[in-house]
Design an enzyme around this catalytic site. Structure first.
Site, mmCIF file in Angstrom:
data_model
loop_
_atom_site.group_PDB
_atom_site.id
_atom_site.type_symbol
_atom_site.label_atom_id
_atom_site.label_comp_id
_atom_site.label_asym_id
_atom_site.label_seq_id
_atom_site.Cartn_x
_atom_site.Cartn_y
_atom_site.Cartn_z
ATOM 1 N N SER A 229 -11.758 -22.495 -11.180
ATOM 2 C CA SER A 229 -10.666 -21.625 -10.749
ATOM 3 C C SER A 229 -11.171 -20.214 -10.415
ATOM 4 O O SER A 229 -11.975 -20.075 -9.495
ATOM 5 C CB SER A 229 -9.577 -21.633 -11.837
ATOM 6 N N ASP B 268 -2.493 -29.321 -6.550
ATOM 7 C CA ASP B 268 -2.762 -28.123 -7.363
ATOM 8 C C ASP B 268 -1.888 -26.962 -6.859
ATOM 9 O O ASP B 268 -2.055 -26.510 -5.731
ATOM 10 C CB ASP B 268 -4.259 -27.775 -7.234
ATOM 11 N N HIS C 248 -3.620 -28.305 -11.499
ATOM 12 C CA HIS C 248 -4.724 -27.343 -11.611
ATOM 13 C C HIS C 248 -5.707 -27.710 -12.724
ATOM 14 O O HIS C 248 -6.719 -27.033 -12.929
ATOM 15 C CB HIS C 248 -4.135 -25.949 -11.861
HETATM 16 C C1 MLT Z 1 -7.797 -16.554 -8.689
HETATM 17 O O1 MLT Z 1 -7.125 -15.566 -8.886
HETATM 18 O O2 MLT Z 1 -9.028 -16.560 -8.696
HETATM 19 C C2 MLT Z 1 -7.050 -17.825 -8.415
HETATM 20 O O3 MLT Z 1 -5.714 -17.566 -8.178
HETATM 21 C C3 MLT Z 1 -7.202 -18.814 -9.502
HETATM 22 C C4 MLT Z 1 -6.817 -18.247 -10.824
HETATM 23 O O4 MLT Z 1 -5.648 -18.070 -11.110
HETATM 24 O O5 MLT Z 1 -7.709 -17.970 -11.583
#
Ligand code: MLT
Length: 199
Positions: free
Chosen positions: A101, A151, A182
């Site tokens: 992520s 996701d 996710h």
């Molecule tokens: C980010 O901010 O990198 C993406 O939205 C994934 C997350 O929530 O970490």
């Protein structure tokens, strides 16, 4: 930067572990163990604090990145890897990122901004870190993407676009689709291991 370093076996690569939003440098240690227990591990804690949650760069809203901050933090991470490779004497040219992520997004950003910074990458639930920029040459660079068809945070199109962008600059990308939102699943990690074992 807070981090954990674990010495692996001689001549083994180094896994750069990058957690998701709200995680710590402990989170992905089991993944490294599953994928290659003999690898060195450099697991980093994101130094941005978003309401008590660790991240690797700031965002303006969910899925909307603060690009200036992303660029700065990517440079900082790149310099950090270099510094730690000198300190712990691991081969700077043999670093594989494993990111989930937000961690996958900064790993992607390393690839978007620096040539030869990673030997390869395993990106779980990534997005496109930046659009409209010229990427460095990624000739033959192996990338595994684990992504979710459904996701809600890292939409399917993002992973598909990321694959295309990396491939159009020479990378060799394999994508594995899950359908658990996710969530990072065991099946994705098993697939990543299978992919890594064939490198
Ligand atoms: C980010 O901010 O990198 C993406 O939205 C994934 C997350 O929530 O970490």
């Amino acid at each position: 930067m807070e981090y954990i370093f674990k010495q692996g076996k001689t001549n083994k690569p180094t896994f750069l572990l990058l957690h998701g939003t709200g995680g710590t440098e402990e989170d992905l240690l089991p993944l490294a163990e599953m994928i290659d227990p003999e690898a060195n591990v450099l697991s980093v804690r994101g130094s941005v604090d978003e309401n008590g949650m660790n991240r690797f760069f700031k965002r303006l809203a969910e899925g909307v990145f603060d690009e200036e901050d992303l660029i700065e933090r990517t440079e900082e991470l790149n310099n950090f890897i270099e510094a730690k490779s000198n300190e712990y004497q691991f081969d700077r040219k043999q670093v594989y990122a494993i990111g989930y992520s937000n961690g996958a997004n900064i790993a992607g950003s390393l690839l978007f901004h620096y040539e030869n910074t990673l030997k390869g990458a395993m990106l779980f639930h990534p997005m496109v870190p930046r659009r409209g920029i010229e990427l460095p040459n990624l000739d033959q660079l192996p990338v595994f993407i684990g992504a979710g068809e459904n996701d809600p945070i890292c939409p399917k199109q993002e992973s598909e676009d990321l694959k295309e962008l990396l491939e159009s600059n020479g990378a060799s990308v394999e994508i594995f689709w899950e359908n658990q939102g996710h969530q990072l699943t065991r099946r994705e990690v098993d697939q990543a291991k299978e992919w890594y074992d064939k490198l």
